[in-house]
Scaffold this motif. Structure first.
Motif, short mmCIF file in Angstrom:
data_model
loop_
_atom_site.label_atom_id
_atom_site.label_comp_id
_atom_site.label_asym_id
_atom_site.label_seq_id
_atom_site.Cartn_x
_atom_site.Cartn_y
_atom_site.Cartn_z
N SER A 1 30.35 -28.76 -28.50
CA SER A 1 28.84 -29.01 -28.77
C SER A 1 28.52 -30.13 -29.94
CB SER A 1 28.19 -27.65 -29.34
OG SER A 1 28.73 -26.89 -30.45
N LEU B 1 23.42 -25.25 -35.58
CA LEU B 1 22.25 -24.81 -34.89
C LEU B 1 22.67 -25.11 -33.14
CD1 LEU B 1 19.17 -23.92 -34.86
CD2 LEU B 1 18.59 -26.31 -34.85
N GLU B 2 23.25 -26.22 -33.19
CA GLU B 2 23.78 -26.37 -31.65
C GLU B 2 24.80 -25.55 -31.18
OE1 GLU B 2 22.84 -28.17 -29.43
OE2 GLU B 2 24.18 -28.51 -28.11
N ASP C 1 25.14 -14.55 -23.93
CA ASP C 1 23.88 -14.07 -23.39
C ASP C 1 23.47 -12.78 -24.70
OD1 ASP C 1 21.67 -13.43 -21.88
OD2 ASP C 1 22.64 -11.88 -20.71
N ILE C 2 23.29 -13.58 -25.98
CA ILE C 2 22.81 -12.81 -27.02
C ILE C 2 21.77 -13.78 -27.84
CG2 ILE C 2 24.90 -11.56 -27.53
CD1 ILE C 2 25.49 -13.73 -29.58
N GLU D 1 24.78 -18.36 -27.82
CA GLU D 1 23.84 -17.46 -27.41
C GLU D 1 23.67 -17.82 -25.75
OE1 GLU D 1 20.24 -18.77 -29.09
OE2 GLU D 1 20.30 -17.34 -30.79
N ARG D 2 23.84 -18.80 -25.27
CA ARG D 2 23.54 -19.06 -23.87
C ARG D 2 25.10 -18.44 -23.34
NH1 ARG D 2 22.84 -25.14 -24.65
NH2 ARG D 2 24.75 -25.31 -23.44
#
Lengths: 404, 89
Positions: free
Chosen positions: B18, B47-48, B58-59, B54-55
């Motif tokens: 990322s 942030l990235e 899944d959180i 998160e993706r």
């Protein structure tokens, strides 16, 4: 008397040459970089030719951390800046951060990066959009990334005035040097040969739909039918002449004069502003028309705009009285990068005693121009003019002079 | 209870993917207690990185997690805490 501002470094990224030497070798020999688009499949679009830069591998030139956050245009601009600084013999760490600024122009921003993120937004959802989209698409991003990479914290910004912007940025850089900043990185690099960038250009209705690379972009020709877009441009290092002399720098030439105008509203019947921009630049430089050795034309390849440019040149210089050239016939129009590349070509013409050619085009005799043909023309070049026009009525002219 | 675990290898993979990696930093070295800034990652890079974590897992990370998790060890712990995975790193 105003401070004389000179160019001490050139960094070129052009469809017909990566780096100043390759670009000039190609340009003086009439080698074109125009071909069918390879960066995406153009078969479903009415215009299918472009001036693409082959062989640019960002990974070979830039730190890994910069790659996920940069559009192609920014990568090209960062590398062109590295080359321009090296050409100027400048090491940014050697100067105080606030003595160096960055003023570039931008035409459309980082379109390819933006397209990829918009695709993710609509196909995968907002959580998939890169945080770097916040700036990677933005007009000012080249100035910002150049500033960060080189630790330049002086007066900086971006000028957005379509294809005239490359000259307007150099003029703004000159102002900042006259106000006391030691060094400004200026010029422009644009690169938006991607489907999103392409449809934006198509909407402007000025693209050539010819599929023949040698017949597609024919400024001042009876078959002028629009232009071929290209990618790239040039980055220039500007300093005061005094500072350049003190540090013993090699000087490419002087940014001697500048003029900019806006056209009257369409349909008002007023004269287009290009002539006044040209006259203003000559007056600013204190140069008489007969002293000008060559004009690098805007070369729109739209009959009405070609006529306007020919009229302006004939009014100011006299019919056929000044050599006119358009090396952009070998690269396509590089948007805000076009005029800085012409400035670079003007300095190289001075050094080489050679006016670069205009390829493919057969100028209409009624335009009355002394257009340099497909062969370069040996000539002593001491004073040159670069013209640039942007859609929306922007006209800019810069006069450059050989080093004293 | 999720059986997924967020490991240092996951973090390194996501950081590289990322935000890239600073040539002067060896991510495969002993980095657990190094500050992210020291590793070459500014707030936007985090942030990235946080978005990708998160993706993939899944959180939803609280906005201040990345600020209050200044090292790989604390970030890994915070993510595993959200995953319900009780692992010491």
């Amino acid at each position: 008397m105003s401070t004389r501002v000179v160019v001490t470094g050139l960094g070129v990224v052009s469809p017909n040459g990566l780096g100043t030497e390759d670009f000039w070798a190609a340009t003086r020999s009439g080698k074109s970089g125009i071909g069918r688009i390879t960066r995406f499949d153009p078969s479903r679009y009415p215009a299918r030719l472009a001036g693409e830069i082959p062989g640019f591998v960002a990974e070979e030139h830039l730190p890994n951390r910069l790659l996920p956050q940069t559009d192609r245009m920014t990568r090209l601009a960062l590398v062109a800046t590295d080359w321009a600084l090296a050409d100027a013999g400048m090491v940014p760490e050697d100067l105080p951060a606030f003595d160096m600024g960055v003023v570039t122009a931008s035409h459309s921003g980082g379109f390819e990066f933006g397209q990829n993120e918009l695709r993710k937004l609509w196909s995968l959802g907002s959580r998939h959009v890169s945080a770097y989209q916040s700036f990677a698409w933005f007009y000012a991003v080249n100035s910002g990334q150049i500033s960060i990479r080189n630790g330049m914290k002086g007066p900086s910004g971006v000028v957005v005035s379509d294809q005239a912007g490359g000259l307007d940025a150099v003029a703004q850089a000159r102002r900042q040097i006259r106000r006391g900043t030691a060094l400004i990185v200026s010029g422009a690099v644009d690169a938006s040969i991607c489907p999103w960038g392409w449809v934006a250009q198509l909407a402007g209705d000025r693209l050539s739909t010819s599929e023949e690379p040698t017949r597609a972009y024919l400024p001042f020709d009876g078959e002028a039918r629009g232009h071929v877009p290209g990618e790239g441009g040039a980055i220039l290092i500007l300093e005061s002449e005094e500072a350049a002399r003190v540090r013993g720098a090699r000087i490419h030439g002087e940014i001697a004069g500048y003029g900019a105008t806006i056209d009257p509203p369409p349909g008002s019947g007023g004269e287009a502003g290009l002539r006044r921009a040209l006259e203003t630049a000559l007056a600013d430089a204190g140069v008489r028309p007969e002293e000008v050795d060559v004009v690098f034309a805007d070369a729109a390849a739209i009959p009405e705009l070609d006529r306007t440019e020919a009229d302006a040149l004939n009014t100011v210089f006299g019919r056929g009285a000044v050599p006119v050239t358009a090396p952009k016939t070998m690269t396509g129009r590089l948007y805000s990068g076009a005029a800085p590349l012409d400035l670079a070509a003007a300095f190289l013409a001075m050094a080489d005693g050679l006016i670069p050619p205009t390829v493919n085009t057969e100028p209409l005799p009624e335009y009355g121009l002394d257009l340099v043909g497909p062969q370069p023309r040996p000539a002593e070049v001491r004073t040159a003019v670069v013209l640039a026009r942007g859609q929306g009525g922007f006209n800019s002219a810069v006069v450059v002079r050989a080093p004293r | 209870m999720s059986t997924k675990e967020f490991t240092l290898d996951d973090l390194k993979r996501i950081l590289r993917d990322s935000a890239g990696a600073d040539e002067a930093v060896d991510l495969d070295g002993d980095i657990l207690d190094a500050g992210f800034e020291e590793l070459g990652y500014e707030s936007l890079a985090l942030l990235e990185t946080g978005g990708r974590i998160e993706r993939e897992f899944d959180i939803t990370l609280d906005d201040d997690v990345l600020v209050s998790a200044p090292t790989p060890r604390t970030l890994i712990a915070a993510v595993n805490n959200l995953l319900g995975t009780d692992v010491a790193v």
